[in-house]
Design a protein around this motif. Structure first.
Motif, short mmCIF file in Angstrom:
data_model
loop_
_atom_site.label_atom_id
_atom_site.label_comp_id
_atom_site.label_asym_id
_atom_site.label_seq_id
_atom_site.Cartn_x
_atom_site.Cartn_y
_atom_site.Cartn_z
N THR A 186 -38.10 -69.16 24.79
CA THR A 186 -38.78 -68.41 23.72
C THR A 186 -38.24 -68.87 22.36
OG1 THR A 186 -38.91 -66.53 25.21
CG2 THR A 186 -39.27 -66.09 22.87
N HIS A 187 -39.14 -68.92 21.39
CA HIS A 187 -38.71 -69.31 20.04
C HIS A 187 -38.92 -68.15 19.09
CE1 HIS A 187 -38.86 -73.29 21.80
NE2 HIS A 187 -38.23 -73.76 20.73
N LEU A 188 -37.91 -67.90 18.28
CA LEU A 188 -38.02 -66.88 17.24
C LEU A 188 -38.12 -67.60 15.89
CD1 LEU A 188 -35.17 -64.43 18.38
CD2 LEU A 188 -37.55 -64.50 19.14
N PHE A 189 -38.97 -67.08 15.03
CA PHE A 189 -39.08 -67.62 13.67
C PHE A 189 -38.82 -66.48 12.71
CE2 PHE A 189 -41.81 -70.08 16.46
CZ PHE A 189 -41.31 -71.36 16.27
N TRP A 190 -37.61 -66.46 12.19
CA TRP A 190 -37.18 -65.36 11.33
C TRP A 190 -37.72 -65.58 9.92
CZ3 TRP A 190 -35.09 -61.22 13.45
CH2 TRP A 190 -34.44 -61.34 14.69
N LEU A 191 -38.19 -64.50 9.36
CA LEU A 191 -38.58 -64.56 7.96
C LEU A 191 -37.29 -64.58 7.15
CD1 LEU A 191 -40.97 -64.37 5.93
CD2 LEU A 191 -40.53 -61.91 5.86
N GLY A 192 -37.01 -65.65 6.52
CA GLY A 192 -35.74 -65.80 5.82
C GLY A 192 -34.66 -66.13 6.83
N ALA A 193 -33.46 -65.70 6.53
CA ALA A 193 -32.33 -66.02 7.42
C ALA A 193 -32.35 -65.11 8.63
CB ALA A 193 -31.03 -65.85 6.65
N SER A 194 -31.87 -65.61 9.75
CA SER A 194 -31.78 -64.78 10.94
C SER A 194 -30.69 -63.72 10.73
CB SER A 194 -31.48 -65.64 12.15
OG SER A 194 -30.27 -66.32 12.00
N PRO A 195 -30.80 -62.58 11.37
CA PRO A 195 -29.83 -61.51 11.13
C PRO A 195 -28.43 -61.89 11.60
CG PRO A 195 -31.37 -60.94 12.89
CD PRO A 195 -31.87 -62.19 12.29
N LEU A 196 -27.46 -61.32 10.96
CA LEU A 196 -26.07 -61.63 11.26
C LEU A 196 -25.67 -61.04 12.62
CD1 LEU A 196 -24.57 -60.91 7.74
CD2 LEU A 196 -25.16 -63.14 8.75
N ALA A 197 -24.59 -61.59 13.13
CA ALA A 197 -24.18 -61.22 14.49
C ALA A 197 -23.87 -59.73 14.64
CB ALA A 197 -22.97 -62.05 14.90
N ASP A 198 -23.31 -59.12 13.63
CA ASP A 198 -22.91 -57.72 13.78
C ASP A 198 -23.94 -56.76 13.18
OD1 ASP A 198 -22.54 -58.42 11.22
OD2 ASP A 198 -20.57 -57.47 10.98
N SER A 199 -25.10 -57.28 12.89
CA SER A 199 -26.11 -56.41 12.28
C SER A 199 -26.83 -55.60 13.37
CB SER A 199 -27.13 -57.25 11.51
OG SER A 199 -27.84 -58.08 12.41
N ASN A 200 -27.45 -54.51 12.94
CA ASN A 200 -28.23 -53.69 13.88
C ASN A 200 -29.34 -54.51 14.51
OD1 ASN A 200 -26.84 -51.35 13.72
ND2 ASN A 200 -28.19 -50.36 12.23
N ALA A 201 -30.00 -55.32 13.69
CA ALA A 201 -31.12 -56.11 14.20
C ALA A 201 -30.66 -57.05 15.29
CB ALA A 201 -31.77 -56.88 13.06
N ARG A 202 -29.53 -57.68 15.09
CA ARG A 202 -29.04 -58.64 16.09
C ARG A 202 -28.64 -57.93 17.38
NH1 ARG A 202 -30.05 -63.53 17.32
NH2 ARG A 202 -29.83 -64.17 15.14
N ARG A 203 -27.95 -56.80 17.23
CA ARG A 203 -27.54 -56.06 18.43
C ARG A 203 -28.77 -55.57 19.20
NH1 ARG A 203 -23.14 -53.88 15.31
NH2 ARG A 203 -24.39 -52.03 14.83
N LEU A 204 -29.73 -55.14 18.43
CA LEU A 204 -30.97 -54.67 19.06
C LEU A 204 -31.67 -55.82 19.80
CD1 LEU A 204 -33.11 -52.47 19.46
CD2 LEU A 204 -34.04 -53.08 17.23
N LEU A 205 -31.75 -56.95 19.14
CA LEU A 205 -32.38 -58.11 19.77
C LEU A 205 -31.65 -58.49 21.05
CD1 LEU A 205 -34.58 -60.41 19.17
CD2 LEU A 205 -32.59 -61.79 18.58
N ASP A 206 -30.34 -58.53 20.96
CA ASP A 206 -29.55 -58.90 22.15
C ASP A 206 -29.77 -57.90 23.29
OD1 ASP A 206 -28.59 -61.03 20.74
OD2 ASP A 206 -26.67 -60.11 20.22
N ALA A 207 -29.85 -56.62 22.93
CA ALA A 207 -30.06 -55.61 23.97
C ALA A 207 -31.42 -55.79 24.64
CB ALA A 207 -29.95 -54.21 23.37
N LEU A 208 -32.42 -56.06 23.85
CA LEU A 208 -33.76 -56.25 24.42
C LEU A 208 -33.80 -57.50 25.31
CD1 LEU A 208 -35.89 -55.37 21.26
CD2 LEU A 208 -35.74 -54.04 23.38
N VAL A 209 -33.17 -58.54 24.84
CA VAL A 209 -33.15 -59.78 25.64
C VAL A 209 -32.42 -59.53 26.95
CG1 VAL A 209 -32.21 -62.11 25.75
CG2 VAL A 209 -33.34 -61.32 23.66
N ALA A 210 -31.29 -58.84 26.87
CA ALA A 210 -30.49 -58.60 28.09
C ALA A 210 -31.28 -57.80 29.11
CB ALA A 210 -29.21 -57.87 27.72
#
Lengths: 180, 714
Positions: free
Chosen positions: A134-158
């Motif tokens: 799967t490819h993600l195309f982030w608008l602007g920079a991708s979210p940082l590792a400790d951000s809510n968005a990143r944790r959320l993304l990781d949880a959904l992927v897992a």
């Protein structure tokens, strides 16, 4: 803390993800769309849906009418939605890369997703391939590792739930407009 | 829709021609959301949202979260079903721009069926695959399930009516518990009634606690006042024994168990309702319920009526009203639709083997003397009764003799216990433990006697007279304390539902009439979780009543194996003739039929064959011990050269044969071509049997018909 306690819920910060989907009506005269808000466990929280007519006039350039119709639809959905997601996901095949750079400015991390296909992305998008193709195309920079968005993304992927809510969104659209 | 669409399109077109291209405007969005965070059941207003104008309204439905199951369950069904509606002003941009054509769909008529919120709640719910046990499941599961078990859970989730008839030991309990949990999480169900054998109450609660920890389960038992509040308790699952349920349902017609509409009623060991005439059968079928699941490894123990009764519970009417099934083809068809059955051999290739060993032991000298004396005296008494002798008298003698085969009470000698003692000693030295089953619970011949004889192995006993708590404690003690090398159980109390994989050796001290019952008992050990091969010892004392019964049952066992999975009749019980024949005694004859003329079934077959051959039929006989329900198969060509086939079942019984004989024959008749069928029963057929035979085109040859046929030949 007057009453000692431990919160045993998963540490996803209560972040929510918004799934955007658009479905063309028969004949291309209109577009239906929905914003489906889920939490990190994929549980449904909010479903906002609407539709828009696509102008069929020679005054519009090909493709422009649809883009603006989608922009209008997105504005309506965002306006009505009471939840503030930490992350908005849309399908790359359905959303023009310029939609969120020129028409709608979003203040939360947003990415378009493509399932293993080559997708043209805008210059201001940051591509991020995932292990499953799967490819993600982030608008602007991708979210940082400790951000809510990143944790959320990781949880959904897992939980194998990154793409699945898109399917539910389409079903929801069909049910909302065609169900009886 | 058409009404508002056309004029709007017209206005839009006109504007575009004379003005700049208008930016498309979306309809004001509709929104459906869940009430978060839980447990805030928002002030809901029950309203017919379909009647509102979607363009101005914001819909809100308290869709609860799977993650907060414990909170969800606080909410009442009424709260769940309410849909709130709030008024939302139009979007500012739309309100400010007069050029915008506002979309105002006509108020839709209130449609029948579920509301939009309900339908959306359903399609937007977390998908099942995200809830099933697995690595990425949203629910935490104590262990994984095997693929066939996951299939079972899926089937349960999709089925309002299901007979889960997996082989014993394949985890029916776990599958049901997992399905209940998922359905509660999806809020498909909220109240479940689980009716189980008394000995399994606590085991079910433990399994639910393990597999569905967030669900509240309550065991309904205790004194009446205690049961009264337990029935009304806000629990997801009410667990009750068949006996308590029957008592409360029958004696208190207005009891909570019957006043409520259950989302799901589950019967564990559903063969408990195989007799439709008993109170508990009637009571469970009268329960108002939306879903009915029956769990049993042996839906058919003796006759098709067993299955009919269970199916009447499973296949409830849409309004919960009971249905009536006759043991006929319609029942079998419906059964095939509603049954999910997997056999161990099909799904558990990795399950260790089960080895069956029949131990034939000679009686010890003084035991033999006691036995011979009891038998000869018993037979004399039977003969003395003459025409008054009844099957009960024979059964009484059989019981007496079987008990002596276990132990000679006069001398204390027991060939079986000696052999078991020796084997258990060897097994114990090797670190093995064993389960021993007896149909007798007393201290003289049964469980108590075995415990005394095997005391050096510190056996524990488990019988039906023990309280539920004591039974549970016994099982727990056996599992935790390996110094107890044996657990001796009564076949009736310990033969179902228990998980006893800690022992890999099973001893049947005495034999039961029905192979299915013995098999159930063996499967306490030979089930999922068993890691080593299971060895089953069956004891038979040589030249005794046990030996004779064993030979009779052997033929039936094979038939059982062949047809149990095809849901045919299970003629595992011995007939009256067979029982009397065990002692060389003829059963008493009914009036009007002189059995002395035809002393055996073979003679009747000969008689029928002669009749048919005289009429030009070519007659073939089926094997005596494996006739498959047919004794003679006769064929001949008709006038146009087409082969006709006739199936004849001969029943030379002392009394009129019952409807089960007709069903048995129906069960084996080929369905792909028309055939003729005859039941030759000189003593006749009961009224039920005659009626069924007439409906299904089966001809009855009673003594009068046989004689008439013979007269014509002469």
């Amino acid at each position: 803390m007057a009453i000692p306690f431990r919160d045993l819920r998963p540490d996803d910060g209560g972040a929510l993800a918004g799934y955007l989907r658009f479905v063309d009506e028969d004949g291309g005269r209109g577009i239906r769309g929905a914003l489906f808000i889920v939490n990190a466990r994929g549980e449904p929280l909010d479903f906002t849906f609407s539709r828009v007519d696509v102008p069929a006039s020679f005054l519009w350039r090909a493709g422009e009418a649809r883009r603006h119709a989608v922009a209008s639809l997105v504005a309506s959905l965002f306006h009505a939605c009471a939840q503030t997601p930490a992350l908005i996901l849309s399908m790359a095949a359905e959303v023009h890369p310029r939609l969120f750079s020129e028409d709608i400015r979003v203040e939360v991390p947003l990415c378009r997703i493509a399932e293993g296909v080559a997708v043209v992305h805008a210059a201001d998008e940051s591509p991020e391939p995932l292990a499953d193709g799967t490819h993600l195309f982030w608008l602007g920079a991708s979210p940082l590792a400790d951000s809510n968005a990143r944790r959320l993304l990781d949880a959904l992927v897992a939980r194998h739930l990154l793409l699945e809510p898109f399917e539910r969104t389409v079903k929801g659209i069909a049910e909302a407009f065609d169900g009886s | 829709m058409t009404d508002w669409w056309a004029p709007r399109a017209e206005r839009t077109t006109r504007r575009l021609l004379w003005m700049r291209p208008s930016r498309p405007r979306a309809e004001p969005a509709l929104r459906i959301r869940a009430a978060v965070p839980l447990p805030a059941p928002t002030a809901t207003i029950s309203a017919a949202m379909e009647a509102a104008e979607p363009g101005r309204s914001l819909l809100r439905s308290p869709i609860f979260l799977v993650s907060a199951v414990s909170n969800v369950n606080v909410a009442s069904r009424a709260e769940r079903d309410n849909v709130s509606m709030e008024t939302q002003p139009p979007a500012p941009a739309a309100a400010a721009d007069p050029s915008i054509t506002r979309v105002r769909p006509e108020p839709a008529p209130v449609p029948p069926g579920p509301s939009l919120a309900d339908r959306l709640r359903s399609v937007l719910a977390v998908p099942l695959r995200a809830l099933l046990p697995g690595d990425a499941s949203l629910l935490e599961w104590p262990a994984g399930l095997m693929p066939f078990q996951l299939d079972g859970v899926r089937t349960l989730l999709q089925s309002e009516r299901l007979l889960l008839a997996d082989d014993m030991g394949l985890g029916k309990t776990v599958q049901a518990a997992a399905a209940i949990r998922i359905m509660c999480a999806q809020r498909t169900i909220e109240r479940v009634l689980l009716i189980v054998p008394a000995g399994l109450l606590d085991q079910w609660r433990r399994e639910l606690h393990r597999w569905a920890p967030e669900l509240r389960a309550i065991i309904v038992r205790g004194p009446a006042h205690e049961r009264a509040w337990k029935w009304k308790a806000e629990a997801h699952v009410a667990i009750v024994s068949y006996e308590t349920f029957r008592s409360d349902a029958v004696s208190i017609p207005a009891s909570a168990s019957r006043a409520r509409v259950w989302d799901l009623v589950v019967l564990d060991e559903a063969q408990k309702i195989k007799n439709r005439e008993v109170d508990v059968s009637r009571a469970v079928k009268q329960l108002a319920r939306r879903r009915s699941w029956a769990l049993t490894g042996t839906p058919l123990e003796n006759k098709l009526d067993d299955l009919a009764s269970i199916m009447e519970f499973v296949d409830h009417g849409d309004g919960g009203e009971p249905r009536r099934y006759a043991p006929d083809a319609r029942l079998l068809d419906r059964h095939r639709e509603l049954q999910l059955r997997r056999r161990k051999s099909d799904v558990l290739a990795e399950l260790p083997a089960k080895q069956m060993i029949t131990i034939q032991v000679p009686l010890l000298p003084r035991q033999q003397a006691s036995y011979s004396r009891a038998e000869s005296e018993g037979v004399v008494r039977l003969r003395e009764r003459g025409a008054e002798v009844r099957i009960e008298h024979v059964l009484e003698l059989i019981t007496r003799l079987k008990q002596i085969c276990n132990v000679d009470a006069a001398t204390g000698e027991s060939a079986k216990f000696e052999d078991i003692h020796e084997r258990l000693g060897t097994l114990s030295d090797e670190g093995h433990r064993a389960l021993l089953f007896s149909q007798y619970t007393d201290d003289t011949f049964g469980v108590g006697a075995a415990a005394r004889a095997l005391s050096e192995f510190r056996p524990l006993t488990y019988v039906g007279s023990m309280s539920g708590a004591r039974r549970d404690a016994t099982i727990a003690q056996f599992k935790s304390d390996t110094s107890h090398r044996a657990l001796i159980l009564s076949l009736k109390a310990g033969g179902v539902g228990l998980n006893l994989q800690d022992a890999s050796y099973v001893f049947h001290i005495d034999r039961w009439w029905n192979p299915a019952v013995e098999r159930q008992a063996e499967d306490r050990s030979h089930r999922m979780g068993q890691l080593v091969p299971v060895t089953v010892f069956k004891y038979v004392c040589i030249d005794t009543i046990e030996d004779r019964i064993d030979r009779l049952l052997a033929g039936k066992q094979q038939l059982f194996d062949e047809i149990i999975d095809d849901v045919s009749i299970l003629p595992s019980r011995l007939t009256g003739d067979e029982l009397f024949g065990l002692f060389g005694i003829d059963a008493p004859s009914p009036k009007g039929y002189d059995r002395t003329q035809h002393r055996s079934g073979i003679a009747l077959e000969d008689r029928c064959a002669a009749i048919l051959e005289a009429r030009g039929w070519h007659v073939q006989r089926t094997p005596v011990t494996r006739d498959g329900g047919v004794d003679l198969v006769a064929t001949k060509l008709d006038e146009v050269g087409i082969e006709q086939t006739m199936f004849v079942q001969c029943k030379d019984h002392a009394v009129a044969v019952g409807v089960e004989v007709v069903r048995e024959l129906l069960g084996v008749l080929p369905t792909e071509r028309p055939t003729r069928a005859v039941i030759a029963a000189p003593a006749g057929v009961t009224r039920d049997g005659s009626a069924l035979a007439e409906r299904r085109g089966i001809v009855i040859w009673d003594e009068r018909a046989l004689a008439a046929l013979e007269d014509r030949i002469a």
